[in-house]
Each structure stands twice: as C-alpha cells, then as structure tokens.
Design a protein around this motif. Structure first.
Motif, PDB file in Angstrom:
ATOM      1  N   GLY A  46       0.800  -0.995  -0.033  1.00 17.62           N
ATOM      2  CA  GLY A  46      -0.151  -0.040   0.127  1.00 17.62           C
ATOM      3  C   GLY A  46       0.873   1.317   0.105  1.00 17.62           C
ATOM      4  O   GLY A  46       1.906   1.314   0.598  1.00 17.62           O
ATOM      5  N   PRO A  47       0.363   2.408  -0.752  1.00 15.93           N
ATOM      6  CA  PRO A  47       1.307   3.553  -0.887  1.00 15.93           C
ATOM      7  C   PRO A  47       1.402   4.213   0.539  1.00 15.93           C
ATOM      8  O   PRO A  47       0.930   5.497   0.672  1.00 15.93           O
ATOM      9  N   VAL A  48       1.844   3.781   1.510  1.00 17.10           N
ATOM     10  CA  VAL A  48       1.852   4.409   3.042  1.00 17.10           C
ATOM     11  C   VAL A  48       3.256   4.619   3.586  1.00 17.10           C
ATOM     12  O   VAL A  48       3.626   4.812   4.623  1.00 17.10           O
ATOM     13  N   ALA A  49       4.406   3.960   2.612  1.00 12.62           N
ATOM     14  CA  ALA A  49       5.717   3.854   3.279  1.00 12.62           C
ATOM     15  C   ALA A  49       6.495   4.980   2.853  1.00 12.62           C
ATOM     16  O   ALA A  49       6.527   5.425   1.665  1.00 12.62           O
ATOM     17  N   VAL A  50       7.448   5.377   3.831  1.00 10.06           N
ATOM     18  CA  VAL A  50       8.370   6.346   3.290  1.00 10.06           C
ATOM     19  C   VAL A  50       9.815   5.985   3.822  1.00 10.06           C
ATOM     20  O   VAL A  50      10.111   5.187   4.885  1.00 10.06           O
ATOM     21  N   VAL A  51      10.769   6.470   3.085  1.00 13.01           N
ATOM     22  CA  VAL A  51      12.083   6.457   3.533  1.00 13.01           C
ATOM     23  C   VAL A  51      12.643   7.469   4.644  1.00 13.01           C
ATOM     24  O   VAL A  51      12.443   8.587   4.817  1.00 13.01           O
ATOM     25  N   GLY A  52      13.093   6.582   5.633  1.00 14.08           N
ATOM     26  CA  GLY A  52      13.573   7.492   6.884  1.00 14.08           C
ATOM     27  C   GLY A  52      14.276   6.444   7.852  1.00 14.08           C
ATOM     28  O   GLY A  52      14.008   5.204   7.872  1.00 14.08           O
ATOM     29  N   SER A  53      14.790   7.098   8.733  1.00 16.26           N
ATOM     30  CA  SER A  53      15.207   6.528  10.198  1.00 16.26           C
ATOM     31  C   SER A  53      14.191   6.519  11.316  1.00 16.26           C
ATOM     32  O   SER A  53      13.564   7.585  11.500  1.00 16.26           O
TER      33      SER A  53
END
Length: 331
Positions: A46-53
C-alpha cells in the motif's frame, strides 16, 4: 466493527506487513532506510511507506498495532553476535514509537537469541513501564505454511490481555511444492546469475541433494585447500535443495552457491529471485524494486508471509475479543 490499523517500523519490503494485511489489518505507515525496499512496499502492500530512520521520524499516527523488525545482525548466530553493534540499540526505539502511536499490541520480530540479550531486557522493562504485558514466542516458519526452515522470535507486548500463541499447521510444505509451480515466462523476477567457469563446473558435479563434498570427491582440482581444512563444517555450501523437505533458512545471499544450500534441485543454477520469494511465502503477483542483489536482500531480510499472517491473526483475535481500539485506551 472498526478496522484494525498498524504501523510498521524497519518495514523492509513489507513481508511482515503483508502478513498483517492477510490477517485483516490496514497499514497506516511504514518506515525503512532502504529506498528500494520502500518502493517495493508501496507497490505491493500500500502507498503508505516512506524512506527514513526510526530514530528521527516524528509524524507517527495512532494505530492499533505496531510491528517492528529491528536489525538482527548483532544477535544472529550467523553473524558475530556482537553486543556492541550500534544497530542493537535500535530495538530501544520501539517502546517510544508504541507510546506515540498508542498501540494496543506491539510485535517485535527478530532472531531467537534476541530475547536473551541485554537490549531485549531493557526494551521489555520499558514496555512494562508503559503498561504492556510482555510475552515471547519462538516459532518455526515451516510449522506455519512456509516451505523453509526459519526459526524466529516474536516479542508480543499487549495492553488487551494475553495474545494466544498460534497453533502450528497440520503438515509442512516442501520446497518442491513451491519451486515446481509454473513461473510465467515473462516474469522479471525469474532471473538468476548465470554460472560460468569454475562455478559452472562445480555446480554440474553436484547430484540431487548433494553438496560440496560431492565436488571434493569428483574433482579435487576444483576445490580450494580451505575446503579440506574446514572438514565436516559448512557442508551445505554448494548444495542442492532437497525438494522433499522445507528449504534451509534463506539468507540475503541466496543467489551465491558458496553461501548455503541454494542450488536448484535439478537445474544447474542457483534459485531465481522469484523462487527465493516463494520460499518466503510471497505471492507471485509481487514485483520487487531494484537491481538483483538489493532485491535478494529484501527477500532474505523479510519475515515469511505465512508466519507473519499466523502471528498477526492471533493478535487480531485478541484485539477483537477485547473489543478495544487505540483511541479508547488512550482516552
């Protein structure tokens, strides 16, 4: 009934989340440092993921369930088991996220030695301070519909009462059951490195269910001196998968025959990316983003989907039985 929602820390490509979706849950947020893994997640889950720490991410929504698979290299028996590995401390971010998102249940997946570590004890104490009851399970993925032997620990921190450990299935699925299914001819995931030179010569000498010992007997000149020095250790390398049994644990390097029993049962090659994904219980409709090795890492680092689904079905049952929501408990 209100839909159960979840957030996934250290999400990787989303295999843990895929199990949650199969259990009837809806993702609100996933976070990982790998841009390729996040692209895979957004494409398939699903389009809910983000790149980050996870250490500096602040916009965390309220959710019923928090999933976390912190790095395991410092705890794994396949690694150095280094208690000073800086990645070990990332497990301590999980209670902080649980408090922010007001999770009813937190599920932390890792290798079996993790619950015996100092970092686990510190994490568990923090969960208890926040009002969670903490339980640990050690589960074998092959007992829950995965065609692969893969033991994992699950720390279940709950504010809705006891979450019952999932019962194993009645029969195990063999590697052959997964590998023998037809692959679409245009599947871009059905690819593997073409063996050449000495590697190709070695692979051709390995009989069904055989391994490097067969190469040593048939062609000593193709074997480095180190193989003789190692002796009876590391016998699975350059080994063919036994199609009658679940495969050995799939690592990120499953397309390298020197890293384990990753040769196709009958063909003179390693597993394809699609075949590796199948051994993790990933549906064939999934497409992974990135070049071959990053894709292999996404597959090898994931939680087997059938195992994740079994664990999170048990979590869903506990939440449903309690009739709770994160909003209610927060109030």
């Amino acid at each position: 009934m209100q839909e159960t929602t979840f957030v996934d820390m250290f999400s990787g490509a989303g295999l843990f989340s895929a199990g949650a979706v199969q259990a009837g849950m809806r993702p609100l947020l996933a976070v990982d440092v790998s841009k390729e893994a996040i692209a895979t997640y957004n494409r398939n889950v699903g389009p809910v993921a983000v790149v980050g720490s996870v250490t500096d991410f602040h916009d965390v929504p309220r959710a019923d369930v928090l999933l976390a698979g912190p790095p395991c290299q410092g705890f794994s028996t396949l690694g150095r088991q280094d208690p000073l590995d800086a990645r070990n401390a990332l497990a301590l971010t999980v209670p902080r996220w649980a408090e922010v998102c007001a999770a009813l249940v937190v599920v932390v997946e890792n290798v079996p030695p993790f619950p015996r570590s100092a970092h686990w004890r510190e994490m568990a104490v923090e969960f208890q301070r926040l009002g969670y009851n903490v339980d640990t399970w050690e589960l074998e993925a092959a007992d829950y519909g995965t065609p692969q032997l893969r033991r994992r620990s699950f720390t279940v921190a709950s504010r809705v009462g006891r979450v019952e450990r999932p019962e194993p299935g009645l029969a195990r699925i063999s590697a052959g059951d997964a590998l023998n299914r037809k692959v679409l001819p245009d599947d871009p995931m059905h690819r593997w490195p073409t063996p050449t030179g000495i590697a190709a010569d070695r692979i051709a000498l390995v009989p069904p269910c055989g391994d490097k010992r067969d190469i040593m007997k048939a062609a000593p000149h193709l074997c480095p001196p180190s193989w003789a020095k190692v002796g009876c250790q590391a016998t699975d390398v350059w080994g063919r998968i036994d199609p009658a049994r679940p495969a050995n644990t799939l690592r990120c390097t499953f397309q390298n025959p020197s890293k384990g029993r990753y040769l196709h049962p009958t063909e003179n090659r390693t597993l394809s990316l699609r075949e590796g994904a199948r051994l993790q219980g990933v549906p064939d409709c999934w497409q992974f983003e990135g070049r071959p090795y990053p894709v292999a890492r996404q597959i090898g680092n994931g939680v087997p989907v059938p195992l994740a689904a079994a664990v999170l079905t048990a979590v869903q049952a506990a939440i449903t039985s309690a009739g709770a929501t994160s909003t209610k408990l927060a109030a």
